[in-house]
Motif scaffolding. Sequence first.
Motif, PDB file in Angstrom:
ATOM      1  N   UNK A 108      36.019  35.441  35.279  1.00  0.00           N
ATOM      2  CA  UNK A 108      36.191  35.506  36.726  1.00  0.00           C
ATOM      3  C   UNK A 108      34.877  35.424  37.473  1.00  0.00           C
ATOM      4  N   UNK A 109      33.856  36.123  36.964  1.00  0.00           N
ATOM      5  CA  UNK A 109      32.539  36.066  37.606  1.00  0.00           C
ATOM      6  C   UNK A 109      31.974  34.659  37.544  1.00  0.00           C
ATOM      7  N   UNK A 110      32.123  33.991  36.414  1.00  0.00           N
ATOM      8  CA  UNK A 110      31.612  32.623  36.306  1.00  0.00           C
ATOM      9  C   UNK A 110      32.350  31.678  37.262  1.00  0.00           C
ATOM     10  N   UNK A 111      33.657  31.877  37.404  1.00  0.00           N
ATOM     11  CA  UNK A 111      34.413  31.050  38.355  1.00  0.00           C
ATOM     12  C   UNK A 111      33.961  31.319  39.786  1.00  0.00           C
ATOM     13  N   UNK A 112      33.697  32.588  40.095  1.00  0.00           N
ATOM     14  CA  UNK A 112      33.222  32.939  41.436  1.00  0.00           C
ATOM     15  C   UNK A 112      31.857  32.323  41.689  1.00  0.00           C
ATOM     16  N   UNK A 113      30.966  32.436  40.719  1.00  0.00           N
ATOM     17  CA  UNK A 113      29.632  31.850  40.863  1.00  0.00           C
ATOM     18  C   UNK A 113      29.707  30.335  41.030  1.00  0.00           C
ATOM     19  N   UNK A 118      39.975  30.422  43.750  1.00  0.00           N
ATOM     20  CA  UNK A 118      41.347  30.674  43.302  1.00  0.00           C
ATOM     21  C   UNK A 118      41.365  31.117  41.838  1.00  0.00           C
ATOM     22  N   UNK A 119      40.620  30.426  40.988  1.00  0.00           N
ATOM     23  CA  UNK A 119      40.556  30.822  39.575  1.00  0.00           C
ATOM     24  C   UNK A 119      39.926  32.197  39.434  1.00  0.00           C
ATOM     25  N   UNK A 120      38.866  32.457  40.200  1.00  0.00           N
ATOM     26  CA  UNK A 120      38.208  33.763  40.141  1.00  0.00           C
ATOM     27  C   UNK A 120      39.182  34.871  40.510  1.00  0.00           C
ATOM     28  N   UNK A 121      39.943  34.675  41.569  1.00  0.00           N
ATOM     29  CA  UNK A 121      40.902  35.703  41.979  1.00  0.00           C
ATOM     30  C   UNK A 121      41.933  35.952  40.882  1.00  0.00           C
ATOM     31  N   UNK A 122      42.473  34.884  40.310  1.00  0.00           N
ATOM     32  CA  UNK A 122      43.511  35.038  39.299  1.00  0.00           C
ATOM     33  C   UNK A 122      42.977  35.781  38.074  1.00  0.00           C
ATOM     34  N   UNK A 123      41.796  35.418  37.619  1.00  0.00           N
ATOM     35  CA  UNK A 123      41.216  36.052  36.437  1.00  0.00           C
ATOM     36  C   UNK A 123      40.856  37.508  36.693  1.00  0.00           C
ATOM     37  N   UNK A 166      36.192  37.070  46.170  1.00  0.00           N
ATOM     38  CA  UNK A 166      37.006  35.863  46.000  1.00  0.00           C
ATOM     39  C   UNK A 166      38.057  35.748  47.092  1.00  0.00           C
ATOM     40  N   UNK A 167      38.655  36.868  47.465  1.00  0.00           N
ATOM     41  CA  UNK A 167      39.682  36.842  48.513  1.00  0.00           C
ATOM     42  C   UNK A 167      39.039  36.598  49.882  1.00  0.00           C
TER      43      UNK A 167
END
Length: 254
Positions: A108-113, A118-123, A166-167
């Motif tokens: 999730x952190x990697x997706x946020x970075x 959307x992926x970060x929030x889901x993870x 993320x949100x």
Amino acid sequence: MRFNLLGPLQVILAPGQLLHIPRSRARQLLAVLLLTGGRPVSADYLADAVWGEDAAGARLGNLRTHVYLLRRHPAVAERLRREDGGYLLEVRPGEFDLAEFRGLAGRGQRALDGGDLHAAEELLRRAVALWRQPELRDVPATQTVMAEMARLTGERERAIEQLVDAVLGQGRHGELVPELEASVRVNPLNERAWEQLILALYGSGRRAEAIQAYNGARTMLVAEYGIDPGPRLRHLFHQVLRDDPALASCAVAG
């Protein structure tokens, strides 16, 4: 087989079948073995972690007794073994809730970075949902267990903060306000939560309330703790005052 630490300590042998471990010291021993992440642990470390200064002269004997008690269960016996002069509990991929949490939170952190909100929030939602608070609630709180609980709580808080980021980044500010207001009431020294609350209020079109939140944070920090808000929080306040265009996304940098 499944090992759970993010709530009551559980060993799930099969769906609906829990391993009963009545002795509190045996639960402590199992928790410490799990927290070592599958590495061999010396007998001295385990004895210190479980007994501390209690029964100092008999700790290693007590350790052997409680290892024996755990190994009386066949499912544990094949996993708990002597290795390199200590003990190792084998935990296989997909069996441990803490490892699953860390894997999801890291992704999730990697997706946020990377900007994939959307992926970060889901993870991150999946990661946070694994917690059944309070963690380790049925394990007696020795010094080692308390230190591990504090570290685990910090990991959970970071995952929640990243989920909020993320949100916020997706423009859904209003839904976060009640949760963030509750967060700063519980932990008023958490300036990151204050930043996120101010951004959520500002992004919801509630600029005056965002300013009021900063003033409330500053008053509380000065009056109760004798400290001023940190530079990040002060900078955010001045951005709100001048309606800085940089606030358009209303996401807090990590």
